[in-house]
Design a protein around this motif. Structure first.
Motif, PDB file in Angstrom:
ATOM      1  N   LEU A 197      95.389  19.702  28.792  1.00 12.84           N
ATOM      2  CA  LEU A 197      95.721  20.893  28.023  1.00 12.84           C
ATOM      3  C   LEU A 197      94.842  21.048  26.942  1.00 12.84           C
ATOM      4  O   LEU A 197      94.587  22.285  26.665  1.00 12.84           O
ATOM      5  CB  LEU A 197      97.189  20.578  27.269  1.00 12.84           C
ATOM      6  N   LEU A 198      94.266  20.264  26.021  1.00 13.48           N
ATOM      7  CA  LEU A 198      93.188  20.710  24.969  1.00 13.48           C
ATOM      8  C   LEU A 198      91.906  20.905  25.461  1.00 13.48           C
ATOM      9  O   LEU A 198      91.357  21.902  25.335  1.00 13.48           O
ATOM     10  CB  LEU A 198      93.409  19.374  23.983  1.00 13.48           C
ATOM     11  N   ILE A 199      91.441  19.795  26.314  1.00 14.44           N
ATOM     12  CA  ILE A 199      90.046  19.825  26.563  1.00 14.44           C
ATOM     13  C   ILE A 199      89.867  20.852  27.652  1.00 14.44           C
ATOM     14  O   ILE A 199      88.853  21.599  27.840  1.00 14.44           O
ATOM     15  CB  ILE A 199      89.452  18.408  27.213  1.00 14.44           C
ATOM     16  N   GLY A 200      90.924  20.920  28.724  1.00 10.91           N
ATOM     17  CA  GLY A 200      90.484  22.086  29.666  1.00 10.91           C
ATOM     18  C   GLY A 200      91.343  23.521  29.481  1.00 10.91           C
ATOM     19  O   GLY A 200      91.116  24.419  30.095  1.00 10.91           O
ATOM     20  N   SER A 201      91.398  23.595  27.862  1.00  9.77           N
ATOM     21  CA  SER A 201      91.722  24.970  27.471  1.00  9.77           C
ATOM     22  C   SER A 201      90.386  25.944  27.349  1.00  9.77           C
ATOM     23  O   SER A 201      90.431  27.133  27.295  1.00  9.77           O
ATOM     24  CB  SER A 201      92.436  24.888  26.261  1.00  9.77           C
ATOM     25  N   GLY A 202      89.494  25.128  27.286  1.00 10.64           N
ATOM     26  CA  GLY A 202      88.035  26.056  27.070  1.00 10.64           C
ATOM     27  C   GLY A 202      87.775  26.202  25.733  1.00 10.64           C
ATOM     28  O   GLY A 202      86.737  27.068  25.103  1.00 10.64           O
ATOM     29  N   MET A 203      88.580  25.760  24.720  1.00 12.60           N
ATOM     30  CA  MET A 203      88.422  25.995  23.173  1.00 12.60           C
ATOM     31  C   MET A 203      87.366  24.935  22.793  1.00 12.60           C
ATOM     32  O   MET A 203      86.931  23.788  23.531  1.00 12.60           O
ATOM     33  CB  MET A 203      89.474  25.605  22.400  1.00 12.60           C
ATOM     34  N   ASN A 204      86.297  25.537  21.799  1.00 15.06           N
ATOM     35  CA  ASN A 204      85.320  24.673  21.555  1.00 15.06           C
ATOM     36  C   ASN A 204      86.129  23.468  20.704  1.00 15.06           C
ATOM     37  O   ASN A 204      87.282  23.484  20.302  1.00 15.06           O
ATOM     38  CB  ASN A 204      84.241  25.333  20.382  1.00 15.06           C
ATOM     39  N   ARG A 205      85.351  22.386  20.237  1.00 20.55           N
ATOM     40  CA  ARG A 205      85.786  21.213  19.918  1.00 20.55           C
ATOM     41  C   ARG A 205      86.407  21.305  18.407  1.00 20.55           C
ATOM     42  O   ARG A 205      87.144  20.424  18.086  1.00 20.55           O
ATOM     43  CB  ARG A 205      84.773  19.934  19.923  1.00 20.55           C
ATOM     44  N   TRP A 206      85.940  22.077  17.739  1.00 20.14           N
ATOM     45  CA  TRP A 206      86.498  22.266  16.255  1.00 20.14           C
ATOM     46  C   TRP A 206      87.740  23.015  16.183  1.00 20.14           C
ATOM     47  O   TRP A 206      88.523  22.645  15.565  1.00 20.14           O
ATOM     48  CB  TRP A 206      85.690  23.116  15.306  1.00 20.14           C
ATOM     49  N   ALA A 207      88.023  23.913  17.233  1.00 17.31           N
ATOM     50  CA  ALA A 207      89.344  24.370  17.507  1.00 17.31           C
ATOM     51  C   ALA A 207      90.163  23.363  17.946  1.00 17.31           C
ATOM     52  O   ALA A 207      91.577  23.218  17.566  1.00 17.31           O
ATOM     53  CB  ALA A 207      89.395  25.381  18.419  1.00 17.31           C
ATOM     54  N   ILE A 208      89.854  22.419  18.926  1.00 19.87           N
ATOM     55  CA  ILE A 208      90.717  21.101  19.226  1.00 19.87           C
ATOM     56  C   ILE A 208      90.967  20.300  18.201  1.00 19.87           C
ATOM     57  O   ILE A 208      92.138  19.862  17.946  1.00 19.87           O
ATOM     58  CB  ILE A 208      90.098  20.438  20.417  1.00 19.87           C
ATOM     59  N   LEU A 209      90.061  20.108  17.302  1.00 19.36           N
ATOM     60  CA  LEU A 209      90.240  19.243  16.193  1.00 19.36           C
ATOM     61  C   LEU A 209      91.150  19.899  15.154  1.00 19.36           C
ATOM     62  O   LEU A 209      92.016  19.238  14.668  1.00 19.36           O
ATOM     63  CB  LEU A 209      88.799  19.063  15.426  1.00 19.36           C
ATOM     64  N   GLY A 210      91.110  21.113  15.004  1.00 17.66           N
ATOM     65  CA  GLY A 210      92.245  21.859  14.094  1.00 17.66           C
ATOM     66  C   GLY A 210      93.486  21.743  14.487  1.00 17.66           C
ATOM     67  O   GLY A 210      94.394  21.232  14.073  1.00 17.66           O
ATOM     68  N   ILE A 211      93.672  21.797  15.802  1.00 11.68           N
ATOM     69  CA  ILE A 211      95.058  21.657  16.745  1.00 11.68           C
ATOM     70  C   ILE A 211      95.647  20.422  16.465  1.00 11.68           C
ATOM     71  O   ILE A 211      96.604  20.086  15.984  1.00 11.68           O
ATOM     72  CB  ILE A 211      94.912  22.065  17.945  1.00 11.68           C
ATOM     73  N   MET A 212      94.699  19.283  16.519  1.00 11.17           N
ATOM     74  CA  MET A 212      95.187  17.944  16.426  1.00 11.17           C
ATOM     75  C   MET A 212      95.670  17.512  14.804  1.00 11.17           C
ATOM     76  O   MET A 212      96.604  17.012  14.542  1.00 11.17           O
ATOM     77  CB  MET A 212      93.895  16.909  16.758  1.00 11.17           C
ATOM     78  N   MET A 213      94.704  18.249  14.115  1.00 20.01           N
ATOM     79  CA  MET A 213      94.973  17.944  12.518  1.00 20.01           C
ATOM     80  C   MET A 213      96.269  18.667  12.010  1.00 20.01           C
ATOM     81  O   MET A 213      97.052  18.213  11.306  1.00 20.01           O
ATOM     82  CB  MET A 213      93.760  18.384  11.666  1.00 20.01           C
ATOM     83  N   ALA A 214      96.482  19.885  12.669  1.00 15.25           N
ATOM     84  CA  ALA A 214      97.688  20.613  12.461  1.00 15.25           C
ATOM     85  C   ALA A 214      98.872  19.824  12.934  1.00 15.25           C
ATOM     86  O   ALA A 214      99.813  19.702  12.344  1.00 15.25           O
ATOM     87  CB  ALA A 214      97.544  22.034  13.102  1.00 15.25           C
ATOM     88  N   ILE A 215      98.723  19.339  14.020  1.00 15.35           N
ATOM     89  CA  ILE A 215      99.939  18.575  14.638  1.00 15.35           C
ATOM     90  C   ILE A 215     100.124  17.260  13.638  1.00 15.35           C
ATOM     91  O   ILE A 215     101.426  17.063  13.527  1.00 15.35           O
ATOM     92  CB  ILE A 215      99.714  18.060  16.127  1.00 15.35           C
ATOM     93  N   VAL A 216      99.350  16.817  13.233  1.00 12.83           N
ATOM     94  CA  VAL A 216      99.384  15.450  12.522  1.00 12.83           C
ATOM     95  C   VAL A 216     100.040  15.872  11.086  1.00 12.83           C
ATOM     96  O   VAL A 216     100.988  15.273  10.437  1.00 12.83           O
ATOM     97  CB  VAL A 216      98.364  14.856  12.113  1.00 12.83           C
ATOM     98  N   PHE A 217      99.729  17.204  10.534  1.00 11.51           N
ATOM     99  CA  PHE A 217     100.076  17.722   9.179  1.00 11.51           C
ATOM    100  C   PHE A 217     101.543  17.994   9.436  1.00 11.51           C
ATOM    101  O   PHE A 217     102.343  17.666   8.433  1.00 11.51           O
ATOM    102  CB  PHE A 217      99.317  19.031   8.751  1.00 11.51           C
ATOM    103  N   LEU A 218     101.865  18.541  10.484  1.00 15.10           N
ATOM    104  CA  LEU A 218     103.369  19.222  10.706  1.00 15.10           C
ATOM    105  C   LEU A 218     104.274  17.904  10.953  1.00 15.10           C
ATOM    106  O   LEU A 218     105.307  17.793  10.571  1.00 15.10           O
ATOM    107  CB  LEU A 218     103.463  19.936  11.896  1.00 15.10           C
TER     108      LEU A 218
END
Length: 447
Positions: free
Chosen positions: A322-343
């Motif tokens: 879902l994350l890697i295959g989304s086509g987003m750059n790696r910093w956007a993927i990192l931001g999503i992972m950090m947001a999930i941990v924060f929430l």
């Protein structure tokens, strides 16, 4: 049922069970059991074998022996009143500055963090010791609570940290060994303490009514020589303990587990020299260590069961695709992972977050080219916010339990908001300057 549906259903069931207030360790294990049976066709022996092997692997992990030893060290230090003497000295040395008592709290909590690694001990100790002094000198309630809660959470980041021991034992990787994590966490921890220090200094100089200095008469009670003598006398014992624990690890003389044993012995000596060591103290410290260790290990086992079932049924692949295959750059993927941990940190204990997210996020981070040690420290700094973010930040409730009459949860919630923002700023700084994390481990371990 499709793999995607199973993945969503497993997390949804966990969230629903948590909202009903069930104990987290049992909730994790229960959800793992339910979905493990669904995934393997209801085979109880197969699921039991999986759980038994995982539980045995945890209990046989030598690194985790450091957990009860570091907790015992923290409990003995809490009862030896090392922080009391240091705060009294810094009360006189820094009290004459605008915001000086708040700065003293940050310094004491930073030193205390480097000797205990237990959030509850730091927040409760400083809440009892410093809050009456801050309120008496006219500090704003919100600022006082924010300083104590935020500074108290430094213990989970500045080594020796229980979170780092759990993280290192969980990954089992050389790059994220406990020694590397300890070395990598030193500068981020000190950077965060410095951000707190600078924020308090600037804010109280802009508006001195928030944190007025102590009176000139009180500040001049001691000469400069006496002030420095008091400070050095109170600083030498904890600094000696820090050197004994961290120095032996970074020098490669001792493993973290061996250093934890050395730290426990050193804490016992400090309690003895402070005339606080007794059979009653040893009994209370041992009992508190047993309770805390049992809680951490139960969470560890429940979380391990959950992540094992989740990964075995292919949930990790679903998230990665879902994350890697989304086509987003790696910093956007990192931001999503950090947001999930924060929430997640707003609702779930840090240990459970680690056990659920690290097995999923670490492979993704490595696949998109991030350094595993740097990513691990980002996770740990992010998880520090879980102690401050409403509605279930543990530090907030620790402080409320010892706060003077007149303190409401709204005072505490308002007080911690600037410090949560500072923690987010520290994450951004670590992203901009990764060497803050990676330089020191490279010096000591060549990582």
């Amino acid at each position: 049922m499709s793999l995607e549906f199973m993945t969503i259903a497993m997390f949804a069931t966990l969230v629903i069970a948590i909202t009903f207030g069930h104990p987290l360790a049992y909730t994790l294990a229960g959800v793992a059991t339910l979905f493990g049976l669904i995934d393997n066709g209801g085979s109880i022996p197969m699921l039991f074998d999986m759980f038994a092997n995982n539980a045995w692997g945890l209990m046989n992990n030598y690194t985790l022996v450091a957990i009860p030893l570091f907790i015992l060290m923290a409990q003995l230090l809490d009862r030896s009143k090392v922080s009391d003497a240091l705060f009294e000295a810094l009360y006189v040395v820094l009290g004459g500055l605008k915001g000086g008592l708040g700065l003293a709290v940050v310094v004491v909590c930073t030193v205390f963090a480097a000797t205990t690694g237990i959030i509850g001990a730091s927040v409760v100790a400083m809440g009892l010791l410093a809050t009456p002094a801050l309120i008496k000198k006219g500090y704003q309630k919100e600022l006082a609570s924010g300083i104590i809660c935020a500074s108290g959470t430094l213990g989970i980041l500045i080594p020796p940290s229980i979170m780092m021991v759990v993280y290192g034992g969980l990954t089992g990787m050389k790059e994220t060994s406990v020694g590397n994590l300890f070395a990598g966490a030193i500068f981020p921890g000190l950077m965060l303490a410095s951000l707190y220090f600078i924020y308090i200094l600037i804010r109280c100089n802009i508006n001195p009514q928030l944190g007025p200095p102590i009176s000139k008469e009180e500040a001049s009670t001691y000469s400069s020589t006496q002030k420095w003598a008091m400070t050095l006398k109170s600083l030498v014992p904890p600094l000696g303990l820090i050197l004994a624990v961290m120095g032996t690890i970074l020098a490669g003389v001792a493993t973290p587990t061996e250093a934890a044993g050395l730290g426990s012995g050193g804490a016992m000596l400090l309690a003895f020299f402070n005339k606080k060591l007794s059979w009653q103290v040893l009994k209370e410290a041992s009992y508190a260590t047993l309770k805390t260790t049992s809680m951490v290990m139960l969470l560890f086992i429940g979380g391990k069961f959950f992540s094992t079932v989740f990964l075995s049924m292919g949930g990790g692949d679903v998230v990665a695709d879902l994350l890697i295959g989304s086509g987003m750059n790696r910093w956007a993927i990192l931001g999503i992972m950090m947001a999930i941990v924060f929430l997640m940190g707003m609702f779930i204990d840090w240990a459970a977050i680690l056990l659920v997210t690290v097995p999923i996020f670490m492979p993704i981070a490595m696949e998109i080219g991030f350094d595993p040690l740097w990513f691990s420290l980002l996770m740990c700094v992010n998880l520090q916010t879980s102690f401050l973010t409403p509605p279930f930040g543990y530090a907030l409730f620790y402080f409320k339990g010892v706060a003077p009459e007149g303190y409401t949860m709204m005072h505490i919630y308002k007080g911690i908001l600037p410090f949560v923002a500072l923690q987010i700023i520290s994450l951004a700084l670590l992203c901009l300057f990764p060497s803050i994390v990676t330089w020191l481990p490279g010096v000591f371990f060549g990582s």
